[in-house]
Structures are given as structure tokens and as C-alpha cells.
Design a protein around this motif. Structure first.
Motif, mmCIF file in Angstrom:
data_model
loop_
_atom_site.group_PDB
_atom_site.id
_atom_site.type_symbol
_atom_site.label_atom_id
_atom_site.label_comp_id
_atom_site.label_asym_id
_atom_site.label_seq_id
_atom_site.Cartn_x
_atom_site.Cartn_y
_atom_site.Cartn_z
ATOM 1 N N ILE A 12 23.506 1.466 -8.800
ATOM 2 C CA ILE A 12 24.749 1.703 -8.323
ATOM 3 C C ILE A 12 25.468 2.705 -9.181
ATOM 4 O O ILE A 12 26.029 3.668 -8.646
ATOM 5 N N LEU A 13 25.646 2.328 -10.299
ATOM 6 C CA LEU A 13 26.490 3.262 -11.390
ATOM 7 C C LEU A 13 25.527 4.631 -11.704
ATOM 8 O O LEU A 13 26.543 5.639 -11.413
ATOM 9 N N ASP A 14 24.506 4.740 -11.729
ATOM 10 C CA ASP A 14 24.025 5.972 -11.977
ATOM 11 C C ASP A 14 23.984 6.689 -10.609
ATOM 12 O O ASP A 14 24.163 7.797 -10.657
ATOM 13 N N SER A 15 23.708 5.910 -9.509
ATOM 14 C CA SER A 15 23.973 6.843 -8.223
ATOM 15 C C SER A 15 25.390 7.243 -8.140
ATOM 16 O O SER A 15 25.476 8.548 -7.507
ATOM 17 N N GLY A 52 37.065 3.082 -6.122
ATOM 18 C CA GLY A 52 37.905 2.921 -7.518
ATOM 19 C C GLY A 52 37.417 1.961 -8.580
ATOM 20 O O GLY A 52 37.591 2.282 -10.079
ATOM 21 N N ASP A 53 36.829 0.746 -8.288
ATOM 22 C CA ASP A 53 36.268 -0.087 -9.172
ATOM 23 C C ASP A 53 35.066 0.365 -9.832
ATOM 24 O O ASP A 53 34.735 0.348 -11.151
ATOM 25 N N ILE A 54 34.193 1.041 -9.086
ATOM 26 C CA ILE A 54 33.141 1.957 -9.620
ATOM 27 C C ILE A 54 33.543 2.951 -10.659
ATOM 28 O O ILE A 54 33.167 3.096 -11.698
ATOM 29 N N CYS A 55 34.475 3.611 -10.404
ATOM 30 C CA CYS A 55 35.232 4.648 -11.182
ATOM 31 C C CYS A 55 35.496 4.315 -12.464
ATOM 32 O O CYS A 55 35.184 4.892 -13.770
ATOM 33 N N ILE A 56 36.187 2.954 -12.675
ATOM 34 C CA ILE A 56 36.598 2.394 -13.718
ATOM 35 C C ILE A 56 35.408 1.915 -14.761
ATOM 36 O O ILE A 56 35.342 2.457 -15.883
ATOM 37 N N GLU A 57 34.262 1.465 -14.150
ATOM 38 C CA GLU A 57 33.130 1.282 -14.926
ATOM 39 C C GLU A 57 32.463 2.517 -15.448
ATOM 40 O O GLU A 57 32.019 2.744 -16.521
ATOM 41 N N ILE A 58 32.243 3.592 -14.791
ATOM 42 C CA ILE A 58 31.593 4.772 -15.129
ATOM 43 C C ILE A 58 32.541 5.613 -16.193
ATOM 44 O O ILE A 58 32.127 5.870 -17.174
ATOM 45 N N VAL A 59 33.800 5.488 -16.113
ATOM 46 C CA VAL A 59 34.873 5.806 -16.831
ATOM 47 C C VAL A 59 34.580 5.344 -18.357
ATOM 48 O O VAL A 59 34.450 5.923 -19.386
ATOM 49 N N ARG A 60 34.429 3.890 -18.422
ATOM 50 C CA ARG A 60 34.460 3.165 -19.628
ATOM 51 C C ARG A 60 33.042 3.473 -20.092
ATOM 52 O O ARG A 60 32.927 3.740 -21.385
ATOM 53 N N GLU A 61 31.799 3.517 -19.536
ATOM 54 C CA GLU A 61 30.697 3.789 -20.270
ATOM 55 C C GLU A 61 30.564 5.441 -20.761
ATOM 56 O O GLU A 61 30.155 5.698 -21.680
ATOM 57 N N GLU A 62 31.159 6.171 -19.774
ATOM 58 C CA GLU A 62 31.149 7.768 -20.410
ATOM 59 C C GLU A 62 31.891 7.723 -21.551
ATOM 60 O O GLU A 62 31.526 8.891 -22.182
ATOM 61 N N CYS A 63 33.141 7.041 -21.609
ATOM 62 C CA CYS A 63 34.067 7.369 -22.652
ATOM 63 C C CYS A 63 33.764 6.620 -24.049
ATOM 64 O O CYS A 63 34.362 6.713 -25.128
ATOM 65 N N GLN A 64 32.922 5.568 -23.844
ATOM 66 C CA GLN A 64 32.569 4.800 -25.049
ATOM 67 C C GLN A 64 32.043 5.605 -26.316
ATOM 68 O O GLN A 64 32.685 5.595 -27.285
ATOM 69 N N HIS A 106 29.552 16.440 -6.661
ATOM 70 C CA HIS A 106 30.574 16.907 -5.686
ATOM 71 C C HIS A 106 31.947 17.336 -6.599
ATOM 72 O O HIS A 106 32.774 17.582 -6.031
ATOM 73 N N GLY A 107 31.731 17.176 -8.027
ATOM 74 C CA GLY A 107 32.758 17.592 -8.899
ATOM 75 C C GLY A 107 33.772 16.395 -8.837
ATOM 76 O O GLY A 107 34.966 16.881 -9.363
ATOM 77 N N GLY A 108 33.522 15.415 -8.489
ATOM 78 C CA GLY A 108 34.617 14.402 -8.623
ATOM 79 C C GLY A 108 34.451 13.344 -7.463
ATOM 80 O O GLY A 108 33.272 13.196 -6.704
ATOM 81 N N VAL A 109 35.261 12.728 -6.965
ATOM 82 C CA VAL A 109 35.186 11.563 -6.037
ATOM 83 C C VAL A 109 35.352 12.170 -4.576
ATOM 84 O O VAL A 109 34.701 11.323 -3.900
ATOM 85 N N GLU A 110 36.199 13.038 -4.398
ATOM 86 C CA GLU A 110 36.319 13.492 -3.068
ATOM 87 C C GLU A 110 35.008 13.895 -2.414
ATOM 88 O O GLU A 110 34.270 14.553 -3.171
ATOM 89 N N GLY A 111 34.880 13.328 -1.070
ATOM 90 C CA GLY A 111 33.513 13.698 -0.453
ATOM 91 C C GLY A 111 32.582 12.552 -0.783
ATOM 92 O O GLY A 111 31.393 12.588 -0.026
ATOM 93 N N VAL A 112 32.856 11.580 -1.798
ATOM 94 C CA VAL A 112 32.109 10.546 -1.632
ATOM 95 C C VAL A 112 32.422 9.239 -1.369
ATOM 96 O O VAL A 112 33.702 9.086 -1.482
ATOM 97 N N ASN A 113 31.767 8.611 -0.593
ATOM 98 C CA ASN A 113 32.092 7.348 -0.123
ATOM 99 C C ASN A 113 30.801 6.068 -0.372
ATOM 100 O O ASN A 113 30.129 6.348 -0.922
ATOM 101 N N MET A 114 31.468 4.710 -0.207
ATOM 102 C CA MET A 114 30.812 3.758 -0.589
ATOM 103 C C MET A 114 29.371 3.640 0.023
ATOM 104 O O MET A 114 28.383 3.230 -0.262
ATOM 105 N N HIS A 115 29.409 4.428 1.496
ATOM 106 C CA HIS A 115 28.028 4.294 2.101
ATOM 107 C C HIS A 115 27.130 4.923 1.517
ATOM 108 O O HIS A 115 25.940 4.684 1.279
ATOM 109 N N GLN A 116 27.636 6.322 1.043
ATOM 110 C CA GLN A 116 26.621 7.222 0.248
ATOM 111 C C GLN A 116 26.144 6.412 -1.143
ATOM 112 O O GLN A 116 24.855 6.861 -1.339
#
Length: 208
Positions: A22-25, A63-75, A33-43
Motif C-alpha cells: 500500500i505504501l509503496d503504491s 491522509g493516514d497513508i500520507c502520515i506514514e509515507i512522510v514519516r518514512e521519507e523523512c526519517q 501525480h506530483g502530490g495527492v491531488e488526483g489520487v484516491n483510495m481506489h487507485q
């Protein structure tokens, strides 16, 4: 022969595989997409190859997915800055603050625009509440408080000054992309305002 019941460790492993998919996808889609806009949970579920029920059991919204990705990317940034601070206790606090800002800007520049957008989305578009900016806020506040204690700065409202700095750094992707400001120009401006501008002329001098 009766089959042995599957162990809890195999269940955890399977859940971790799904989490990783999920996180990798999601990361792949956010970059495309250059960000979250245009991406949804179904995709995200479709790209990850998991059912939407499995996705929503772990994440109630994007937003919950975003939190985990930000934490991983920023570690890696968190680790790099902590290593620098641990190795530089003798350096003046304002100098250390500037070096933290330099590393922060360089990190974001390498991941513009997608990570900045994901960071904003991770807090439900509440300004400056993402894991990245919460960490940066705490780090800058600690260094400014230390500068006050050492007499490097005086008569400064530390909480407000930190929020002003966060507001400056929060839209750095817009400054770079939309306004065409070069990194050097941004850092020079931040240095003049938040480093030189805070120094107590009677106290210690800082150098870039």
C-alpha cells in the motif's frame, strides 16, 4: 492429516506485506501525480493489488497513508540532523539552527513537489501540523531556547519566531517552482532574517 493453524507471526507478516504494498503504491502514485491531488483510495488499492476492505481496515482515509509515507521519507533527514547536533555541541546554537535549515531545505528540494504536497495532506491541510513540520518546529524551538540561555539572542519571542520560520519554510516548493527562487537566494534570505536578525550584537558572533 490435519493442517496446523497458521501462527500469529505469519498473519503479522502477511499484514506487513500488504502495508508495504500500500505504501509503496501510494508513494509511486504521489510521485507520478506530483502530490495527492488526483489520487484516491481506489487507485491505491488497485495499484497495490489489495482489496479495498483490506486497505480501509488499516487506513480510514488518504491522509493516514500520507502520515506514514512522510514519516518514512523523512526519517533519514531526522537521523542526519540528530547526528549533526550530537557531533556539534560546541557550535553556537544559531549556527546549528542555520545548518539544520540548510539540511531541511536540501532534503525538500530533492523531493519537490510531491513530498511537500503529501506533507500538507497528511495533516488534513492544517498548516504546519504534519510529522515533518512538527519535528522541525521542535528542533528549531530547542535551538532558539538554547541561544537565549547562552545569551546569543535576547528579547525574542521564541514560539512566535519559530512559527514565522515554519511559515517561511512551509511553502518552499511554491517559492522554488512558481516564483523561481533559487535555493541560495532562499537560504540567504532566511539567514538574514532568522539568524543575523536575531543576534544580540553584544553576544557571541555566528558564522555561516
Amino acid at each position: 492429516m490435519n493442517k496446523k493453524p497458521k501462527s500469529s507471526s505469519s498473519k503479522i507478516s502477511r499484514e506487513e506485506v500488504n502495508r508495504r504494498r500500500i505504501l509503496d503504491s501510494a508513494r509511486k502514485l504521489f510521485i507520478e501525480h506530483g502530490g495527492v491531488e488526483g489520487v484516491n483510495m481506489h487507485q491505491i488499492a488497485k495499484t497495490a493489488g489489495v482489496g479495498q476492505a483490506s486497505l480501509y481496515r488499516r487506513y480510514t482515509e488518504i491522509g493516514d497513508i500520507c502520515i506514514e509515507i512522510v514519516r518514512e521519507e523523512c526519517q533519514p533527514l531526522f537521523d542526519e540532523v540528530q547526528a549533526y547536533l550530537d557531533q556539534s555541541p560546541e557550535v553556537a546554537p544559531l549556527d546549528r539552527l542555520y545548518q539544520v535549515i540548510v539540511r531541511f531545505v536540501a532534503f525538500l528540494e530533492a523531493k519537490i513537489p510531491w513530498l511537500c504536497a503529501v506533507s500538507r495532506a497528511s495533516s488534513g491541510h492544517r498548516p504546519l501540523q504534519s510529522p515533518l513540520y512538527q519535528w522541525m518546529r521542535n528542533t528549531c524551538r530547542d535551538l532558539l531556547n538554547e541561544a537565549v540561555e547562552r545569551g546569543e539572542v535576547s528579547k525574542v519571542d521564541v514560539p512566535y519566531t519559530v512559527e514565522a520560520l515554519m511559515a517561511t519554510l512551509h511553502n518552499i516548493d511554491f517559492h522554488m517552482k512558481n516564483q523561481g527562487f533559487l535555493t541560495e537566494r532562499i537560504l540567504q534570505g532566511v539567514y538574514r532574517i532568522f539568524i543575523e536578525g536575531l543576534k544580540d550584537d553584544s553576544g557571541a558572533k555566528t558564522t555561516r
